[in-house]
Design an enzyme around this catalytic site. Structure first.
Site, PDB file in Angstrom:
ATOM      1  CB  CYS A 101     113.055  34.518 104.302  1.00 31.81           C
ATOM      2  SG  CYS A 101     113.524  32.989 103.462  1.00 31.81           S
ATOM      3  CB  CYS A 157     116.408  31.194 104.903  1.00 35.25           C
ATOM      4  SG  CYS A 157     116.127  31.756 103.207  1.00 35.25           S
TER       5      CYS A 157
END
Length: 77
Positions: free
Chosen positions: A10, A13
Site C-alpha cells: 500500500c 508501506c
C-alpha cells in the site's frame, strides 16, 4: 544488520520502505533492507497491522510510517 519492512504494498508501506532506506543511507550503516509482502510471513512475526518495521528480528513499529529519526535511533542503538 537486517531491516524488514512489512506490508502488502500500500502507499504507506512504500513510504515506510522509502524512509527506512533514506535513514540507512544517511547513517552510513551496513544494513540489508528487505520488503516482506507475504501475509503469512508478516503474521508469523506477530504483526497484524501494516506497515511495520523489524530490525534484526525485533519489531520496532506497527501500523504507522516511522520517522527518519526513529529509524536512525533503531539502527544506531
Amino acid at each position: 544488520m537486517e531491516i524488514k519492512v512489512l506490508g502488502p504494498g500500500c502507499p504507506k508501506c512504500h513510504e515506510a520502505e522509502k524512509v527506512v532506506r533514506e535513514a540507512v543511507t544517511a547513517a552510513g550503516v551496513d544494513a540489508t533492507v528487505i520488503k516482506v509482502s507475504d501475509f503469512q510471513q508478516i503474521a508469523q512475526m506477530g504483526v497484524f497491522s501494516t506497515p511495520a518495521v523489524a530490525v534484526n528480528g525485533e519489531v520496532k513499529c506497527v501500523g504507522k510510517v516511522p520517522t527518519k529519526a526513529e529509524v536512525s535511533a533503531w539502527i544506531k542503538g
